[in-house]
Design a protein around this motif. Structure first.
Motif, PDB file in Angstrom:
ATOM      1  N   ASN A 265       0.870  -1.180   0.000  1.00 12.28           N
ATOM      2  CA  ASN A 265       0.000   0.000   0.000  1.00 12.28           C
ATOM      3  C   ASN A 265       0.904   1.225   0.000  1.00 12.28           C
ATOM      4  O   ASN A 265       1.680   1.384   0.946  1.00 12.28           O
ATOM      5  CB  ASN A 265      -0.884   0.000   1.244  1.00 12.28           C
ATOM      6  CG  ASN A 265      -1.720   1.264   1.378  1.00 12.28           C
ATOM      7  OD1 ASN A 265      -1.807   2.074   0.468  1.00 12.28           O
ATOM      8  ND2 ASN A 265      -2.336   1.443   2.539  1.00 12.28           N
ATOM      9  N   PRO A 266       0.893   2.054  -1.039  1.00 12.90           N
ATOM     10  CA  PRO A 266      -0.121   2.188  -2.104  1.00 12.90           C
ATOM     11  C   PRO A 266       0.203   1.424  -3.375  1.00 12.90           C
ATOM     12  O   PRO A 266      -0.472   1.610  -4.394  1.00 12.90           O
ATOM     13  CB  PRO A 266      -0.067   3.690  -2.393  1.00 12.90           C
ATOM     14  CG  PRO A 266       1.390   4.034  -2.238  1.00 12.90           C
ATOM     15  CD  PRO A 266       1.869   3.189  -1.080  1.00 12.90           C
ATOM     16  N   THR A 267       1.224   0.574  -3.354  1.00 12.36           N
ATOM     17  CA  THR A 267       1.822   0.101  -4.596  1.00 12.36           C
ATOM     18  C   THR A 267       1.295  -1.239  -5.113  1.00 12.36           C
ATOM     19  O   THR A 267       1.528  -1.580  -6.269  1.00 12.36           O
ATOM     20  CB  THR A 267       3.350   0.015  -4.411  1.00 12.36           C
ATOM     21  OG1 THR A 267       3.622  -0.593  -3.135  1.00 12.36           O
ATOM     22  CG2 THR A 267       3.977   1.394  -4.410  1.00 12.36           C
ATOM     23  N   GLY A 268       0.616  -2.025  -4.275  1.00 14.44           N
ATOM     24  CA  GLY A 268      -0.092  -3.215  -4.745  1.00 14.44           C
ATOM     25  C   GLY A 268       0.743  -4.416  -5.110  1.00 14.44           C
ATOM     26  O   GLY A 268       0.221  -5.384  -5.656  1.00 14.44           O
TER      27      GLY A 268
ATOM     28  N   THR B  38      -8.093   4.041  -5.424  1.00 14.70           N
ATOM     29  CA  THR B  38      -8.593   2.731  -5.002  1.00 14.70           C
ATOM     30  C   THR B  38      -9.291   2.032  -6.166  1.00 14.70           C
ATOM     31  O   THR B  38      -9.737   2.674  -7.122  1.00 14.70           O
ATOM     32  CB  THR B  38      -9.601   2.824  -3.837  1.00 14.70           C
ATOM     33  OG1 THR B  38     -10.839   3.350  -4.340  1.00 14.70           O
ATOM     34  CG2 THR B  38      -9.101   3.688  -2.708  1.00 14.70           C
ATOM     35  N   ILE B  39      -9.422   0.711  -6.043  1.00 16.74           N
ATOM     36  CA  ILE B  39     -10.157  -0.077  -7.038  1.00 16.74           C
ATOM     37  C   ILE B  39     -11.555  -0.412  -6.508  1.00 16.74           C
ATOM     38  O   ILE B  39     -12.208  -1.329  -7.004  1.00 16.74           O
ATOM     39  CB  ILE B  39      -9.389  -1.375  -7.376  1.00 16.74           C
ATOM     40  CG1 ILE B  39      -9.196  -2.249  -6.118  1.00 16.74           C
ATOM     41  CG2 ILE B  39      -8.047  -1.050  -8.014  1.00 16.74           C
ATOM     42  CD1 ILE B  39      -8.629  -3.633  -6.388  1.00 16.74           C
TER      43      ILE B  39
ATOM     44  N   LYS C 108       1.044  -3.216 -12.536  1.00 14.47           N
ATOM     45  CA  LYS C 108      -0.054  -4.137 -12.240  1.00 14.47           C
ATOM     46  C   LYS C 108      -0.345  -4.161 -10.749  1.00 14.47           C
ATOM     47  O   LYS C 108       0.588  -4.141  -9.934  1.00 14.47           O
ATOM     48  CB  LYS C 108       0.349  -5.531 -12.717  1.00 14.47           C
ATOM     49  CG  LYS C 108      -0.736  -6.585 -12.624  1.00 14.47           C
ATOM     50  CD  LYS C 108      -0.216  -7.909 -13.162  1.00 14.47           C
ATOM     51  CE  LYS C 108      -1.318  -8.952 -13.235  1.00 14.47           C
ATOM     52  NZ  LYS C 108      -2.381  -8.618 -14.192  1.00 14.47           N
ATOM     53  N   ALA C 109      -1.620  -4.181 -10.393  1.00 14.82           N
ATOM     54  CA  ALA C 109      -2.005  -4.374  -8.990  1.00 14.82           C
ATOM     55  C   ALA C 109      -2.046  -5.875  -8.726  1.00 14.82           C
ATOM     56  O   ALA C 109      -2.999  -6.553  -9.090  1.00 14.82           O
ATOM     57  CB  ALA C 109      -3.365  -3.744  -8.704  1.00 14.82           C
ATOM     58  N   GLU C 110      -0.989  -6.398  -8.118  1.00 14.53           N
ATOM     59  CA  GLU C 110      -0.959  -7.833  -7.781  1.00 14.53           C
ATOM     60  C   GLU C 110      -1.836  -8.124  -6.574  1.00 14.53           C
ATOM     61  O   GLU C 110      -2.315  -9.238  -6.400  1.00 14.53           O
ATOM     62  CB  GLU C 110       0.476  -8.267  -7.490  1.00 14.53           C
ATOM     63  CG  GLU C 110       1.404  -8.152  -8.685  1.00 14.53           C
ATOM     64  CD  GLU C 110       2.835  -8.548  -8.366  1.00 14.53           C
ATOM     65  OE1 GLU C 110       3.560  -8.930  -9.301  1.00 14.53           O
ATOM     66  OE2 GLU C 110       3.239  -8.473  -7.178  1.00 14.53           O
ATOM     67  N   GLY C 111      -2.003  -7.106  -5.723  1.00 15.17           N
ATOM     68  CA  GLY C 111      -2.798  -7.284  -4.517  1.00 15.17           C
ATOM     69  C   GLY C 111      -3.224  -5.949  -3.942  1.00 15.17           C
ATOM     70  O   GLY C 111      -3.087  -4.900  -4.579  1.00 15.17           O
ATOM     71  N   ALA C 112      -3.747  -5.986  -2.707  1.00 14.56           N
ATOM     72  CA  ALA C 112      -4.249  -4.801  -1.975  1.00 14.56           C
ATOM     73  C   ALA C 112      -5.458  -4.187  -2.695  1.00 14.56           C
ATOM     74  O   ALA C 112      -6.213  -4.898  -3.359  1.00 14.56           O
ATOM     75  CB  ALA C 112      -3.134  -3.783  -1.728  1.00 14.56           C
ATOM     76  N   MET C 113      -5.632  -2.869  -2.576  1.00 11.46           N
ATOM     77  CA  MET C 113      -6.864  -2.223  -3.073  1.00 11.46           C
ATOM     78  C   MET C 113      -6.583  -0.955  -3.878  1.00 11.46           C
ATOM     79  O   MET C 113      -7.467  -0.122  -4.017  1.00 11.46           O
ATOM     80  CB  MET C 113      -7.765  -1.856  -1.882  1.00 11.46           C
ATOM     81  CG  MET C 113      -8.313  -3.033  -1.115  1.00 11.46           C
ATOM     82  SD  MET C 113      -9.331  -2.515   0.287  1.00 11.46           S
ATOM     83  CE  MET C 113     -10.068  -4.101   0.747  1.00 11.46           C
ATOM     84  N   TYR C 114      -5.359  -0.813  -4.406  1.00 13.27           N
ATOM     85  CA  TYR C 114      -4.980   0.475  -4.983  1.00 13.27           C
ATOM     86  C   TYR C 114      -4.152   0.315  -6.248  1.00 13.27           C
ATOM     87  O   TYR C 114      -3.477  -0.686  -6.449  1.00 13.27           O
ATOM     88  CB  TYR C 114      -4.135   1.290  -3.973  1.00 13.27           C
ATOM     89  CG  TYR C 114      -4.690   1.241  -2.589  1.00 13.27           C
ATOM     90  CD1 TYR C 114      -5.778   2.027  -2.224  1.00 13.27           C
ATOM     91  CD2 TYR C 114      -4.163   0.366  -1.637  1.00 13.27           C
ATOM     92  CE1 TYR C 114      -6.313   1.957  -0.953  1.00 13.27           C
ATOM     93  CE2 TYR C 114      -4.697   0.292  -0.361  1.00 13.27           C
ATOM     94  CZ  TYR C 114      -5.779   1.083  -0.024  1.00 13.27           C
ATOM     95  OH  TYR C 114      -6.320   0.996   1.223  1.00 13.27           O
ATOM     96  N   LEU C 115      -4.199   1.360  -7.063  1.00 15.14           N
ATOM     97  CA  LEU C 115      -3.244   1.554  -8.145  1.00 15.14           C
ATOM     98  C   LEU C 115      -2.471   2.823  -7.833  1.00 15.14           C
ATOM     99  O   LEU C 115      -3.000   3.750  -7.206  1.00 15.14           O
ATOM    100  CB  LEU C 115      -3.971   1.680  -9.482  1.00 15.14           C
ATOM    101  CG  LEU C 115      -4.679   0.403  -9.955  1.00 15.14           C
ATOM    102  CD1 LEU C 115      -5.664   0.717 -11.065  1.00 15.14           C
ATOM    103  CD2 LEU C 115      -3.678  -0.643 -10.422  1.00 15.14           C
TER     104      LEU C 115
END
Length: 487
Positions: A235-238, A459-460, A397-404
């Motif tokens: 977070n914030p990098t995913g 956020t996504i 790419k957002a591999e995880g978490a909730m953000y781009l």
């Protein structure tokens, strides 16, 4: 003395300077402006070029339409109003396993009173359930005495900073970009943030050689580095850390005598097939390291994952590798706050022990969970593609978490315009985006970034049916912005 002529008892010049130094961008100036615009929408409809504010600034899923998990809320309702359990039609209203789980939880609570204070670490039986869940997740034992239940992960982070930081000569290694809770908490407790930069070119990779360089540089300046913060998924990098990378981090903390502060609140949010979440405790134990080898604090929250119960304020920290004398100090600090709220404690125990195969609620629970996570993955991909389609924008790419966390390659004219209004260029971009579209994002400057680079965090979380409209608004704004400031 004439009170009218006297200086006020409190002014910005006389409050604690650590408070003035503290910044929290996720709810900063852009969000304050968004709230003013929301008021304007309510009082004079049609006055703005949009009809709603879309808060893409914070990981707050239910505020954007995500529904709570039925099983969790059924159990919580029954625990908060036990009289329901005596109703003749209870089986028609609640699933059998929710009724059974609520009865079991109530039996763990002294007096079955969810409105009473609990033990300062949290209700013992709920900590037992969480420890059992950790053991199932990791394949290694966990102890309820190592669990401190907290009002979300944030109070656990604050507690650790309070315990570790003695003066500005104590430093905490933090990733840049970072979730600004860490910089804010370090500032409030009077410590020094020691940055290590994630490598955007390698998908926000964490290079131990860079962390070691930053550690040595800080030590050469007289800073005693106490701990290393790692946020995984990021977070914030995913990004999601690879197992080999985690092993190097564990080895580094062991060799350098650092406490490893593992922010693992997005452990359920992994969207790529070639990565999976591994807790740092699992990694350390699989390497053969025990309590005597590594001081490790792992943070978990009910606010993220697929559950998104931000308003219920629940979470925990698992504390391992500290002496009994130090643990007594942990408990003392926890006891000053009496206890975390009981609803959050109950949901934390459910998150770590959800319905299992054969339970009445299992099929509906899995359908809800997988539906949310698969939708988040689709939203992440749609927004990632949208950002990458914009002129001068690149997005990992957002591999995880909730953000781009897309990078903005802004024209010089836009950078110059930001200087005129004494703002960071990405703050100017975010402000103009909000005014034109009602979309709230956070400037990358609030998270830290390589000097001379600019980003926003988005956020996504908006519901899937709103994503196309967000993308079209974003594209129209960005084209107009680039045309206005084109060199």
């Amino acid at each position: 003395m004439d009170r009218a002529a006297a200086a006020p008892p409190v002014s910005v010049n006389t409050i604690n300077p650590k408070v003035l130094k503290c910044q929290y961008a996720v709810r900063g100036a852009i969000v304050s402006h968004a709230q003013r615009l929301q008021q304007e929408l309510q009082t004079s409809q049609g006055s703005l070029p949009f009809d709603e504010i879309l808060y893409c600034n914070i990981g707050n899923p239910q505020s954007l339409g995500q529904q709570p998990i039925t099983f969790f809320r059924e159990v919580l309702a029954l625990c908060d109003h036990p009289a329901l359990l005596g109703k003749s039609n209870i089986d028609a209203l609640f699933s059998k396993d929710a009724i059974g789980r609520a009865q079991k939880i109530l039996d763990l609570i002294p007096g079955r009173a969810t409105g009473a204070y609990s033990h300062s670490q949290g209700i013992k039986g709920l900590r037992d359930a969480i420890a059992a869940g950790i053991a199932i997740r990791d394949g290694f034992p966990a102890n309820a005495d190592d669990i401190f239940l907290t009002d979300g992960a944030s109070p656990g982070v604050h507690m650790m900073m309070q315990l570790l930081i003695r003066s500005e000569n104590d430093g905490i290694l933090c990733p840049i970009p970072q979730y600004p809770l860490y910089s804010a908490s370090i500032a409030l407790h009077g410590g020094s943030l020691v940055p290590y930069y994630l490598d955007e070119a390698t998908g926000w990779g964490l290079e131990i050689s860079d962390v070691k360089k930053q550690l040595e540089d800080a030590r050469s300046k007289g800073i005693t580095v106490r701990a290393l913060v790692v946020i995984n998924p990021g977070n914030p990098t995913g990004q999601v850390l690879a197992e080999e990378n985690q092993k190097k981090i564990v080895e580094f903390c062991k060799n350098e005598g650092l406490v490893l502060l593992a922010d693992e609140v997005y452990q359920e949010n992994v969207y790529v097939d070639n990565k999976k979440f591994n807790s740092f405790k699992k990694i350390a134990r699989s390497m053969g390291y025990g309590e005597e080898d590594l001081s490790l604090v792992s943070f978990q929250s009910i606010s993220k994952g697929y559950h998104g119960e931000c308003g219920k304020r629940g979470g925990y920290m698992e504390v391992t590798g500290f002496s009994a004398e130090v643990r007594e100090q942990f408990y003392k600090v926890a006891s000053v706050n009496l206890c975390s709220n009981i609803s959050g404690q109950i949901i934390a125990s459910l998150v770590m022990n959800p319905p299992k195969v054969g339970d009445e609620s299992y099929k509906s629970f899995i359908a809800e969970k997988n539906g949310i996570l698969s939708s988040l993955a689709r939203r992440a991909k749609a927004l990632e593609d949208a950002f990458n389609s914009l002129e001068g924008v690149t997005c990992n790419k957002a591999e995880g978490a909730m953000y781009l966390f897309p990078r903005l390659h802004l024209p010089q004219k836009a950078i110059d315009a930001a200087k005129v209004v004494i703002a960071a260029p990405d703050a100017l971009y975010a402000h103009r985006l909000l005014d034109a579209t009602g979309i709230v994002v956070v400037p990358g400057s609030g998270f830290g970034q390589v000097p001379g680079t600019w980003h926003v965090r988005c956020t996504i979380l908006p519901q899937e049916d709103k994503i196309p409209a967000i993308i079209s608004r974003l594209k129209a704004f960005h084209e107009a912005f680039m045309d206005e400031f084109r060199d």
